[in-house]
Scaffold this active site. Structure first.
Site, PDB file in Angstrom:
ATOM      1  N   GLY A  73      17.305  47.249  -2.856  1.00 10.54           N
ATOM      2  CA  GLY A  73      18.084  48.035  -1.904  1.00 10.54           C
ATOM      3  C   GLY A  73      19.497  47.517  -1.719  1.00 10.54           C
ATOM      4  O   GLY A  73      20.456  48.297  -1.659  1.00 10.54           O
ATOM      5  N   THR A  74      19.640  46.215  -1.631  1.00 14.31           N
ATOM      6  CA  THR A  74      20.964  45.638  -1.383  1.00 14.31           C
ATOM      7  C   THR A  74      21.919  45.975  -2.522  1.00 14.31           C
ATOM      8  O   THR A  74      23.052  46.409  -2.297  1.00 14.31           O
ATOM      9  CB  THR A  74      20.844  44.106  -1.211  1.00 14.31           C
ATOM     10  OG1 THR A  74      19.929  43.855  -0.138  1.00 14.31           O
ATOM     11  CG2 THR A  74      22.183  43.467  -0.911  1.00 14.31           C
ATOM     12  N   ASN A 152      15.942  50.843   9.809  1.00 15.88           N
ATOM     13  CA  ASN A 152      14.877  49.885   9.493  1.00 15.88           C
ATOM     14  C   ASN A 152      14.421  49.055  10.694  1.00 15.88           C
ATOM     15  O   ASN A 152      13.392  48.411  10.643  1.00 15.88           O
ATOM     16  CB  ASN A 152      15.320  48.949   8.363  1.00 15.88           C
ATOM     17  CG  ASN A 152      16.624  48.264   8.660  1.00 15.88           C
ATOM     18  OD1 ASN A 152      17.628  48.916   8.915  1.00 15.88           O
ATOM     19  ND2 ASN A 152      16.622  46.950   8.650  1.00 15.88           N
ATOM     20  N   GLN A 180      13.763  52.849   3.614  1.00 19.58           N
ATOM     21  CA  GLN A 180      12.558  52.902   4.452  1.00 19.58           C
ATOM     22  C   GLN A 180      11.804  54.228   4.327  1.00 19.58           C
ATOM     23  O   GLN A 180      10.721  54.375   4.895  1.00 19.58           O
ATOM     24  CB  GLN A 180      12.918  52.655   5.933  1.00 19.58           C
ATOM     25  CG  GLN A 180      13.461  51.267   6.209  1.00 19.58           C
ATOM     26  CD  GLN A 180      12.426  50.148   6.048  1.00 19.58           C
ATOM     27  OE1 GLN A 180      11.224  50.391   6.028  1.00 19.58           O
ATOM     28  NE2 GLN A 180      12.893  48.918   5.924  1.00 19.58           N
ATOM     29  N   ALA A 201      11.561  48.794  -4.250  1.00 19.18           N
ATOM     30  CA  ALA A 201      10.117  48.860  -4.524  1.00 19.18           C
ATOM     31  C   ALA A 201       9.267  48.058  -3.548  1.00 19.18           C
ATOM     32  O   ALA A 201       8.135  48.441  -3.251  1.00 19.18           O
ATOM     33  CB  ALA A 201       9.856  48.366  -5.948  1.00 19.18           C
ATOM     34  N   THR A 238      19.645  42.544 -18.690  1.00 22.69           N
ATOM     35  CA  THR A 238      18.319  42.850 -19.231  1.00 22.69           C
ATOM     36  C   THR A 238      17.422  43.368 -18.114  1.00 22.69           C
ATOM     37  O   THR A 238      17.348  42.773 -17.041  1.00 22.69           O
ATOM     38  CB  THR A 238      17.714  41.582 -19.877  1.00 22.69           C
ATOM     39  OG1 THR A 238      18.612  41.158 -20.905  1.00 22.69           O
ATOM     40  CG2 THR A 238      16.343  41.863 -20.474  1.00 22.69           C
ATOM     41  N   CYS A 328      15.931  41.215   6.928  1.00 21.85           N
ATOM     42  CA  CYS A 328      16.887  40.812   5.901  1.00 21.85           C
ATOM     43  C   CYS A 328      17.844  39.777   6.434  1.00 21.85           C
ATOM     44  O   CYS A 328      18.310  38.921   5.710  1.00 21.85           O
ATOM     45  CB  CYS A 328      17.652  42.020   5.397  1.00 21.85           C
ATOM     46  SG  CYS A 328      16.532  43.168   4.640  1.00 21.85           S
TER      47      CYS A 328
HETATM   48  N1  PLP Z   1      18.311  48.831   3.359  1.00 22.04           N
HETATM   49  C1  PLP Z   1      17.357  48.850   4.282  1.00 22.04           C
HETATM   50  C2  PLP Z   1      17.292  49.987   5.249  1.00 22.04           C
HETATM   51  C3  PLP Z   1      16.423  47.820   4.353  1.00 22.04           C
HETATM   52  O1  PLP Z   1      15.469  47.852   5.298  1.00 22.04           O
HETATM   53  C4  PLP Z   1      16.505  46.756   3.427  1.00 22.04           C
HETATM   54  C5  PLP Z   1      15.598  45.606   3.528  1.00 22.04           C
HETATM   55  O2  PLP Z   1      15.082  45.290   4.591  1.00 22.04           O
HETATM   56  C6  PLP Z   1      17.503  46.805   2.444  1.00 22.04           C
HETATM   57  C7  PLP Z   1      18.397  47.849   2.439  1.00 22.04           C
HETATM   58  C8  PLP Z   1      17.624  45.755   1.404  1.00 22.04           C
HETATM   59  O3  PLP Z   1      16.678  45.940   0.392  1.00 22.04           O
HETATM   60  P1  PLP Z   1      16.297  44.764  -0.616  1.00 22.04           P
HETATM   61  O4  PLP Z   1      15.486  43.784   0.171  1.00 22.04           O
HETATM   62  O5  PLP Z   1      15.500  45.430  -1.700  1.00 22.04           O
HETATM   63  O6  PLP Z   1      17.562  44.180  -1.123  1.00 22.04           O
END
Ligand code: PLP
Length: 376
Positions: A73-74, A152, A180, A201, A238, A328
């Protein structure tokens, strides 16, 4: 006998489904080829990636070429915002103060570097960005709007169906962090008309370190990670073959069982909510407390307590894993930017309970018991 632990921090991450692990294993052992290699070992890995892409695209109602695999996500959020500026000519960025830091910090960086003018929308009493005005505006500069589908920390949702088509009509690029909601709601990304969407994922019983960015085919792409031709030249490196295969499997399982899992989780959330409000009549629900909220998240402020400082540790000692904000940044007691934006009184301890299909009614009963013991 020691009782087993209770995990109610599924918005932070979910346990890997063992069926997913089983599908991943051969790609960590037998099929170890580099997908870029032209020999048989590479071809096996390449084929697995493209099968995964095709399956995920079908479930999300998009074309396989619109899915770009990332590390989660990040990275997807970073890629969306930075690509909009570097490749799509965006000069103005509208977001909100309750976004995940992956969006917020990136937006701030872009503004500090002088690349965009940044505007943060105010939020309403549920922690929902006040989006209505966006549909009335004129947009003289190329604009990116980045607003998350479900918050989240709160579970409060944005009505994407109402907002996305209007923004598209006005030529605004719309990115939504759907980390989410993807695999939790029945979503047709093409019909939703979002420009870009982020997913991860490990929020739906898949592996950590893998996710994707959906990008509408009309939007020009720009490589943010360079040095290889992977992901059609737009995300070098990769590929995480086992992770990608696992993510597709996790999405398939989620989509196949979505209605039943949702019903089960809704029942758990309602039972915990009711039990908490009975045991702590002064407790309040943060965010949207209606059926419109995301069914996996319940955020509660408890009455002021002298145990506040040590609360999450106290719950942890009792074997209950919950969060005091977004995992996070924490699992910690560090103040939550979302609760702060919502003006939740600083002396009220707040807990985010988040559920998955792997939770049970027994988890809820024991959680209530632990809360009564630790908080009273
Ligand atoms: N965006 C939201 C809304 C999240 O809840 C999170 C993780 O808690 C992220 C982004 C980040 O995702 P990742 O942990 O896969 O980097």
């Amino acid at each position: 006998m020691a009782q087993s632990r209770i995990y109610l921090d599924n918005a932070a991450t979910t346990p890997l489904d063992l069926a997913v692990l089983e599908v991943m294993m051969p790609f960590l052992t037998t099929y170890y080829g580099n997908p870029s290699s032209i020999h048989f070992a590479g071809r096996e890995a390449r084929a697995a990636i493209e099968r995964a892409r095709k399956s995920m695209a079908a479930l999300l109602h998009v074309s396989p070429s619109e899915i770009y695999f990332t590390s989660g996500g990040t990275e997807s959020d970073n890629m969306a915002l930075r690509m909009a500026v570097a490749g799509m000519g965006v000069k103005k960025l509208i977001t909100s103060s309750v976004e995940h830091h992956a969006v917020l910090h990136t937006a701030l960086d872009l503004a500090t570097e002088g690349k965009v003018i940044l505007e943060k929308l105010p939020i309403d009493a549920h922690g929902r960005p006040m989006w209505e005005d966006l549909t009335e505006r004129e947009y003289p500069e190329k604009t990116l709007v980045s607003l998350m589908h479900a918050n989240n920390e709160l579970g409060t949702m944005l009505p994407l169906k109402k907002l996305a088509p209007v923004l598209k009509e006005k030529g605004v690029i719309f990115h939504s962090d759907m980390v989410q909601t993807i695999a939790h709601l029945d979503l047709n990304l093409t019909e939703l008309e979002v420009g870009m969407a982020s997913a991860s994922a490990h929020k739906f019983h898949g592996p950590k370190g893998v996710g994707f960015l959906y990008v509408h085919p009309d939007l020009p792409m720009h490589a943010m990670v360079t040095g290889g031709a992977q992901e059609r030249n737009f995300r070098a490196g990769t590929e995480n073959v086992a992770g990608i295969v696992g993510m597709a499997c996790a999405l398939e399982i989620a989509c196949a069982n979505m209605q039943a899992d949702r019903k089960h989780i809704e029942g758990l959330k309602a039972a915990l909510r009711k039990g908490i409000l009975e045991a702590f009549p002064e407790a309040t629900i943060n965010g949207d407390d209606s059926e419109k909220a995301l069914y996996t998240i319940l955020n509660v402020s408890f009455p002021p307590s002298d145990k506040m400082e040590m609360l999450l540790f106290g719950l942890d000692i009792e074997g209950l894993a919950v969060s005091g904000g977004s995992a996070c940044t924490s699992g910690s007691l560090k103040g939550s930017h979302v609760l702060e934006a919502l003006d939740v009184a600083a002396d009220r301890p707040s807990i985010r309970f988040s559920f998955s299909r792997m939770n049970t009614e027994e988890d809820v009963l024991r959680t209530l018991d632990i809360l009564r013991r630790v908080l009273v």
